[in-house]
Design a protein around this motif. Structure first.
Motif, PDB file in Angstrom:
ATOM      1  N   ALA A   2      12.805   8.739 -23.059  1.00 19.79           N
ATOM      2  CA  ALA A   2      13.192   7.338 -23.189  1.00 19.79           C
ATOM      3  C   ALA A   2      14.492   7.075 -22.436  1.00 19.79           C
ATOM      4  O   ALA A   2      15.398   7.910 -22.408  1.00 19.79           O
ATOM      5  CB  ALA A   2      13.375   6.978 -24.661  1.00 19.79           C
ATOM      6  N   VAL A   3      14.566   5.926 -21.788  1.00 21.00           N
ATOM      7  CA  VAL A   3      15.772   5.503 -21.091  1.00 21.00           C
ATOM      8  C   VAL A   3      16.251   4.212 -21.736  1.00 21.00           C
ATOM      9  O   VAL A   3      15.568   3.192 -21.679  1.00 21.00           O
ATOM     10  CB  VAL A   3      15.517   5.286 -19.588  1.00 21.00           C
ATOM     11  CG1 VAL A   3      16.814   4.869 -18.895  1.00 21.00           C
ATOM     12  CG2 VAL A   3      14.961   6.552 -18.949  1.00 21.00           C
ATOM     13  N   LYS A   4      17.413   4.282 -22.353  1.00 17.18           N
ATOM     14  CA  LYS A   4      17.955   3.125 -23.056  1.00 17.18           C
ATOM     15  C   LYS A   4      19.055   2.491 -22.225  1.00 17.18           C
ATOM     16  O   LYS A   4      20.160   3.033 -22.104  1.00 17.18           O
ATOM     17  CB  LYS A   4      18.501   3.548 -24.424  1.00 17.18           C
ATOM     18  CG  LYS A   4      17.437   4.134 -25.339  1.00 17.18           C
ATOM     19  CD  LYS A   4      18.023   4.537 -26.689  1.00 17.18           C
ATOM     20  CE  LYS A   4      16.951   5.128 -27.591  1.00 17.18           C
ATOM     21  NZ  LYS A   4      17.500   5.524 -28.913  1.00 17.18           N
ATOM     22  N   ALA A   5      18.764   1.357 -21.642  1.00 16.38           N
ATOM     23  CA  ALA A   5      19.743   0.642 -20.823  1.00 16.38           C
ATOM     24  C   ALA A   5      19.240  -0.765 -20.574  1.00 16.38           C
ATOM     25  O   ALA A   5      18.029  -0.986 -20.422  1.00 16.38           O
ATOM     26  CB  ALA A   5      19.976   1.357 -19.501  1.00 16.38           C
ATOM     27  N   ASP A   6      20.157  -1.704 -20.533  1.00 14.42           N
ATOM     28  CA  ASP A   6      19.822  -3.069 -20.157  1.00 14.42           C
ATOM     29  C   ASP A   6      20.051  -3.207 -18.660  1.00 14.42           C
ATOM     30  O   ASP A   6      21.075  -2.764 -18.119  1.00 14.42           O
ATOM     31  CB  ASP A   6      20.693  -4.075 -20.919  1.00 14.42           C
ATOM     32  CG  ASP A   6      20.349  -4.118 -22.407  1.00 14.42           C
ATOM     33  OD1 ASP A   6      19.184  -3.832 -22.750  1.00 14.42           O
ATOM     34  OD2 ASP A   6      21.236  -4.444 -23.211  1.00 14.42           O
ATOM     35  N   VAL A   7      19.082  -3.822 -17.989  1.00 14.60           N
ATOM     36  CA  VAL A   7      19.088  -3.915 -16.536  1.00 14.60           C
ATOM     37  C   VAL A   7      19.187  -5.372 -16.108  1.00 14.60           C
ATOM     38  O   VAL A   7      18.604  -6.254 -16.756  1.00 14.60           O
ATOM     39  CB  VAL A   7      17.803  -3.284 -15.952  1.00 14.60           C
ATOM     40  CG1 VAL A   7      17.747  -3.455 -14.442  1.00 14.60           C
ATOM     41  CG2 VAL A   7      17.718  -1.806 -16.321  1.00 14.60           C
ATOM     42  N   GLY A   8      19.913  -5.617 -15.022  1.00 12.79           N
ATOM     43  CA  GLY A   8      20.052  -6.977 -14.523  1.00 12.79           C
ATOM     44  C   GLY A   8      19.674  -7.096 -13.057  1.00 12.79           C
ATOM     45  O   GLY A   8      19.947  -6.191 -12.265  1.00 12.79           O
ATOM     46  N   PHE A   9      19.040  -8.217 -12.699  1.00 12.40           N
ATOM     47  CA  PHE A   9      18.673  -8.519 -11.315  1.00 12.40           C
ATOM     48  C   PHE A   9      19.308  -9.850 -10.925  1.00 12.40           C
ATOM     49  O   PHE A   9      19.023 -10.878 -11.542  1.00 12.40           O
ATOM     50  CB  PHE A   9      17.153  -8.604 -11.152  1.00 12.40           C
ATOM     51  CG  PHE A   9      16.436  -7.294 -11.376  1.00 12.40           C
ATOM     52  CD1 PHE A   9      16.348  -6.358 -10.368  1.00 12.40           C
ATOM     53  CD2 PHE A   9      15.864  -7.010 -12.612  1.00 12.40           C
ATOM     54  CE1 PHE A   9      15.694  -5.147 -10.575  1.00 12.40           C
ATOM     55  CE2 PHE A   9      15.209  -5.806 -12.830  1.00 12.40           C
ATOM     56  CZ  PHE A   9      15.123  -4.866 -11.806  1.00 12.40           C
ATOM     57  N   THR A  10      20.149  -9.833  -9.879  1.00  9.99           N
ATOM     58  CA  THR A  10      20.865 -11.037  -9.484  1.00  9.99           C
ATOM     59  C   THR A  10      20.047 -11.964  -8.587  1.00  9.99           C
ATOM     60  O   THR A  10      20.568 -12.892  -7.992  1.00  9.99           O
ATOM     61  CB  THR A  10      22.168 -10.675  -8.752  1.00  9.99           C
ATOM     62  OG1 THR A  10      21.842  -9.951  -7.556  1.00  9.99           O
ATOM     63  CG2 THR A  10      23.073  -9.836  -9.639  1.00  9.99           C
ATOM     64  N   GLY A  11      18.781 -11.696  -8.488  1.00  9.68           N
ATOM     65  CA  GLY A  11      17.842 -12.525  -7.745  1.00  9.68           C
ATOM     66  C   GLY A  11      16.462 -12.005  -8.066  1.00  9.68           C
ATOM     67  O   GLY A  11      16.316 -10.826  -8.395  1.00  9.68           O
ATOM     68  N   THR A  12      15.448 -12.850  -8.014  1.00  5.97           N
ATOM     69  CA  THR A  12      14.110 -12.398  -8.405  1.00  5.97           C
ATOM     70  C   THR A  12      13.098 -12.638  -7.291  1.00  5.97           C
ATOM     71  O   THR A  12      12.052 -13.245  -7.487  1.00  5.97           O
ATOM     72  CB  THR A  12      13.650 -13.082  -9.707  1.00  5.97           C
ATOM     73  OG1 THR A  12      13.881 -14.488  -9.610  1.00  5.97           O
ATOM     74  CG2 THR A  12      14.390 -12.525 -10.899  1.00  5.97           C
ATOM     75  N   GLY A  13      13.449 -12.154  -6.095  1.00  8.73           N
ATOM     76  CA  GLY A  13      12.502 -12.179  -4.984  1.00  8.73           C
ATOM     77  C   GLY A  13      11.446 -11.107  -5.170  1.00  8.73           C
ATOM     78  O   GLY A  13      11.279 -10.553  -6.268  1.00  8.73           O
ATOM     79  N   GLY A  14      10.760 -10.777  -4.094  1.00  8.55           N
ATOM     80  CA  GLY A  14       9.632  -9.859  -4.191  1.00  8.55           C
ATOM     81  C   GLY A  14       9.972  -8.495  -4.735  1.00  8.55           C
ATOM     82  O   GLY A  14       9.323  -7.999  -5.656  1.00  8.55           O
ATOM     83  N   ILE A  15      11.024  -7.850  -4.202  1.00  8.30           N
ATOM     84  CA  ILE A  15      11.325  -6.489  -4.642  1.00  8.30           C
ATOM     85  C   ILE A  15      11.878  -6.478  -6.060  1.00  8.30           C
ATOM     86  O   ILE A  15      11.545  -5.595  -6.861  1.00  8.30           O
ATOM     87  CB  ILE A  15      12.299  -5.782  -3.664  1.00  8.30           C
ATOM     88  CG1 ILE A  15      12.403  -4.295  -3.994  1.00  8.30           C
ATOM     89  CG2 ILE A  15      13.662  -6.445  -3.666  1.00  8.30           C
ATOM     90  CD1 ILE A  15      11.110  -3.523  -3.859  1.00  8.30           C
ATOM     91  N   ALA A  16      12.714  -7.460  -6.409  1.00 10.38           N
ATOM     92  CA  ALA A  16      13.251  -7.520  -7.773  1.00 10.38           C
ATOM     93  C   ALA A  16      12.134  -7.740  -8.782  1.00 10.38           C
ATOM     94  O   ALA A  16      12.115  -7.112  -9.852  1.00 10.38           O
ATOM     95  CB  ALA A  16      14.284  -8.637  -7.883  1.00 10.38           C
ATOM     96  N   THR A  17      11.205  -8.602  -8.453  1.00 15.18           N
ATOM     97  CA  THR A  17      10.073  -8.856  -9.346  1.00 15.18           C
ATOM     98  C   THR A  17       9.231  -7.593  -9.520  1.00 15.18           C
ATOM     99  O   THR A  17       8.796  -7.271 -10.634  1.00 15.18           O
ATOM    100  CB  THR A  17       9.202  -9.995  -8.795  1.00 15.18           C
ATOM    101  OG1 THR A  17       9.984 -11.210  -8.771  1.00 15.18           O
ATOM    102  CG2 THR A  17       7.970 -10.225  -9.663  1.00 15.18           C
ATOM    103  N   ALA A  18       9.024  -6.860  -8.419  1.00 15.02           N
ATOM    104  CA  ALA A  18       8.255  -5.614  -8.496  1.00 15.02           C
ATOM    105  C   ALA A  18       8.952  -4.600  -9.397  1.00 15.02           C
ATOM    106  O   ALA A  18       8.310  -3.942 -10.237  1.00 15.02           O
ATOM    107  CB  ALA A  18       8.055  -5.028  -7.100  1.00 15.02           C
TER     108      ALA A  18
END
Length: 261
Positions: A2-18
């Motif tokens: 298990a990996v416990k961490a909150d992740v953030g994406f500063t934009g939701t283009g193609g690669i971020a969405t993937a």
């Protein structure tokens, strides 16, 4: 694991969405995903698809304050302008993925983040398959990326850029598969059978070469797999005589210049 961490994406283009989809599909991922994009349709689409995992932040600053690991997923020109205006936290781990921007240039933008690594994730991370190149040492970042595919750690940033150049051959490979599929269909075979067989065969060929072809043995490996007087020997002979592999090398040289190679 298990990996416990909150992740953030500063934009939701193609690669971020993937990447977000890949994390959401991973049973080992135990965290939330914070997203922000000026195009609300993108963030809302992710939130609707994964309501228990995805949180739409009000701003990139709120995202940075909420996430443990941040993917600055803006195009390089925009990232260079936006990142220095944000207040990153010492506790942030940064996974820098902007193509063509070296860590020495980007790292100061994310200060005082405790760790900045560079990676090359690809669209098929959404399916949690394929390679993810990583340069830098950060156990949490490596564990997270391992949920998306096979992590290839490199010792130098230049090595990462060499492999990043190889990603430019993905669509040309699709073109090769399409040529084979079209030929099969011209002989009366249906599309599904043609594309499935071609892709499955190439998946197996890649696995076999990765597992059995040692360093400096590529030519011998190919010879071993080409029966004298057989079909593969014939095809290989035609390809070499016509210089069929040269455009691939030329393409890599031109792509490599983008990375200063």
């Amino acid at each position: 694991m298990a990996v416990k961490a909150d992740v953030g994406f500063t934009g939701t283009g193609g690669i971020a969405t993937a990447l977000a989809k890949g994390f959401c599909a991973s049973p080992e991922f135990e965290g939330r995903i914070f997203v922000f994009d000026i195009d609300r349709r993108r963030t809302e689409a992710l939130s609707e698809a994964y309501p228990e995992k995805v949180v739409v932040a009000a701003s990139n600053q709120e995202l940075i304050e909420s996430a443990d690991v941040v993917f600055p997923t803006l195009v390089p020109q925009v990232l260079e302008k936006v990142a220095p205006t944000l207040r990153f936290r010492k506790e942030n781990h940064i996974i820098h993925i902007a193509a063509g921007t070296k860590l020495s240039k980007a790292a100061p933008w994310f200060a005082p983040a405790c760790s900045v690594v560079r990676a090359v994730p690809l669209p098929f991370a959404a399916k949690r398959i394929g390679p993810v190149v990583l340069f830098g040492c950060d156990r949490l970042c490596e564990e997270l990326l391992s949920l998306l595919g096979s992590v290839i750690k490199v010792a130098a940033e230049k090595d990462l850029e060499v492999l990043a150049a190889v990603t430019g051959l993905m669509v040309p490979y699709y073109g090769l598969v399409n040529e084979i599929t079209e030929w099969c269909m011209s002989k009366g075979l249906d599309y599904r059978s043609a594309v499935d067989y071609t892709c499955y065969m190439n998946e197996a060929l890649s696995t076999l070469m990765r597992q059995e072809c040692g360093e400096g043995r590529a030519e011998a490996f190919m010879t071993d797999n080409a029966t004298p007087g057989g079909m593969n020997e014939l095809a290989w002979k035609i390809m070499r005589e016509r210089g069929a592999y040269q455009p691939w090398s030329e393409s890599l040289e031109k792509i490599g210049k983008y990375y200063g190679l």
